[in-house]
Design a protein around this motif. Structure first.
Motif, PDB file in Angstrom:
ATOM      1  N   GLY A 132     -29.703  53.091  19.961  1.00 45.20           N
ATOM      2  CA  GLY A 132     -31.451  52.804  21.071  1.00 45.20           C
ATOM      3  C   GLY A 132     -31.783  50.273  20.517  1.00 45.20           C
ATOM      4  N   LEU A 133     -33.056  50.173  21.448  1.00 41.33           N
ATOM      5  CA  LEU A 133     -33.462  49.539  21.302  1.00 41.33           C
ATOM      6  C   LEU A 133     -34.400  49.865  20.137  1.00 41.33           C
ATOM      7  N   PRO A 134     -34.689  48.410  18.342  1.00 41.46           N
ATOM      8  CA  PRO A 134     -35.382  49.075  17.398  1.00 41.46           C
ATOM      9  C   PRO A 134     -37.064  48.764  17.721  1.00 41.46           C
ATOM     10  N   LEU A 135     -37.206  47.894  18.942  1.00 36.48           N
ATOM     11  CA  LEU A 135     -38.729  47.414  19.510  1.00 36.48           C
ATOM     12  C   LEU A 135     -39.167  48.910  19.995  1.00 36.48           C
ATOM     13  N   LEU A 136     -38.241  49.245  21.016  1.00 36.09           N
ATOM     14  CA  LEU A 136     -39.067  50.447  21.911  1.00 36.09           C
ATOM     15  C   LEU A 136     -38.943  51.354  20.337  1.00 36.09           C
ATOM     16  N   HIS A 137     -38.459  51.567  19.739  1.00 35.83           N
ATOM     17  CA  HIS A 137     -38.194  53.123  18.831  1.00 35.83           C
ATOM     18  C   HIS A 137     -38.176  52.273  17.606  1.00 35.83           C
ATOM     19  N   PRO A 138     -39.524  51.627  17.141  1.00 39.29           N
ATOM     20  CA  PRO A 138     -39.299  51.287  16.047  1.00 39.29           C
ATOM     21  C   PRO A 138     -38.564  51.614  14.357  1.00 39.29           C
ATOM     22  N   THR A 139     -38.483  53.493  14.708  1.00 36.34           N
ATOM     23  CA  THR A 139     -37.985  53.901  12.854  1.00 36.34           C
ATOM     24  C   THR A 139     -36.757  53.989  13.648  1.00 36.34           C
TER      25      THR A 139
END
Length: 404
Positions: A132-139
């Motif tokens: 996934g994209l860390p920006l949208l899912h910071p964890t």
């Protein structure tokens, strides 16, 4: 190569549309806020080495927290050594620039394009690896593999190298200023988009500062655009940090500005604790530097967390002074800031005397990360590599110039 040629044709088509568009004609001309150029400092010295001292001072004011007199003294010592070695010493060891080391612009461009392609490949591998994209899912940021993200971050020096080539073409007169500005801005926006998707703010701020510094010393940007880049960088720091806090910790009761102040206060308090723990000779005696080498052990920011007995596995930024204090104490701060000052000062003098776009790019890379180190420190292998490479090139020039 086929994809590159297709992308280049699309970019050139968009460039033509932009240059002929109403929006481009409506963009403020060089006469906009022209009075700013009457200031000698704004026109010539915005990004001089003392900017680091100003940046750290602003950081301390923003933190608005009390620290020990010992830390104040240590920081003052660091400032004195940095100023001495960046603004005084280079005047005596770099007088004549006739014999400086020169690099071919075409070779610089080829290296930049290669690095950019490699970084995009590793970006794709990185987001595939974490799912996934860390920006949208910071964890997901905590699942990022440094062995994959470090090559992805090479798109920053890649953008700088390619921009250096374009600026050289502008200097030669083969490409006009408007086209070079458009190409560099598009390249920077593409790079910033990739970096933002990884959820990190520091690389994006570094990119903004690098492009701003290069544009400032080549005349690509007007002064009002440079000042605007400072505001934009500040908004990026505040915006991404606040977005991550909302998404990761569900913090919505404080403003973005207050969140930024709290982070600055926390980091400065960490530095104060490190000052008490380190003493005049340091606590780890070089182990923090060695922890930057990839391996099974803890990274430098994790070691800082353990040293101040913070939560297990948490990474903490110690500021540029923190890493020197931890390893070698107050003496380490004096020596470390002297070395950084000499690298920065030599780069500044060579850049100003020669006007060579490669040295403008190299100074921009070093100065940008030095400013960022006010909070983060210089604890990443790639960033250490930039300073080491810059130091080696400047040292070669010092030896070569003084031999003649």
């Amino acid at each position: 190569m086929l994809l590159y040629n297709i992308f280049l044709k699309i970019l050139l088509s968009v460039e033509k549309i932009w240059l002929d568009s109403y929006f481009r004609k409506a963009y403020p001309s060089g006469k906009f806020l022209k009075f700013l150029e009457k200031s000698h400092v704004l026109k010539n010295h915005i990004f001089a080495p003392p900017l680091f001292i100003l940046a750290f001072s602003i950081f301390m004011i923003m933190a608005s927290t009390s620290v020990s007199w010992k830390l104040h003294l240590t920081i003052l010592i660091g400032f004195i050594f940095f100023f001495l070695f960046s603004m005084i010493i280079p005047r005596f060891i770099l007088k004549d620039m006739e014999y400086y080391l020169k690099f071919k612009s075409e070779d610089i461009n080829s290296i930049g394009l290669t690095l950019f392609l490699v970084s995009i490949i590793f970006f794709i591998i990185t987001i595939t690896d974490v799912g996934g994209l860390p920006l949208l899912h910071p964890t997901l940021r905590y699942s990022l593999n440094p062995k994959l993200t470090i090559p992805a971050f090479l798109m920053i020096p890649a953008t700088a190298l390619i921009s250096s080539h374009l600026l050289e073409k502008m200097k030669e007169g083969s490409i006009d200023r408007a086209r070079v500005k458009f190409r560099i801005m598009v390249l920077a926006l593409i790079c910033a988009a990739f970096l933002t998707l990884l959820g990190y703010r520091t690389p994006v701020v570094a990119l903004i500062l690098i492009i701003a510094i290069m544009g400032y010393y080549t005349g690509l940007f007007d002064i009002w655009e440079i000042l605007g880049s400072f505001l934009f960088a500040f908004l990026v720091i505040m915006g991404i940090g606040y977005f991550r806090s909302v998404e990761e910790y569900s913090v919505t009761s404080i403003s973005a500005m207050n969140f930024l102040k709290m982070r600055a206060a926390f980091t400065l308090n960490v530095l104060d604790m490190l000052s008490h723990l380190s003493g005049p000779t340091g606590a780890l005696h070089g182990d923090l530097i060695m922890s930057m080498i990839p391996g099974p052990g803890d990274g430098p920011r994790t070691l800082i967390g353990k040293l101040i007995s913070w939560r297990t596995g948490v990474t903490i930024t110690p500021t540029i002074f923190g890493q020197m204090l931890v390893d070698f104490g107050t003496a380490g701060v004096a020596a470390g800031m002297g070395i950084l000052g000499l690298i920065t000062g030599a780069g500044y003098r060579i850049m100003k005397k020669t006007g060579d776009t490669f040295y403008i790019m190299l100074y921009a890379l070093i100065m940008a990360y030095l400013i960022i180190s006010v909070e983060t420190g210089i604890l990443d292998q790639t960033v250490m590599g930039y300073f080491a490479a810059g130091g080696a090139i400047y040292l070669y020039n010092i030896v070569k110039i003084n031999r003649h």
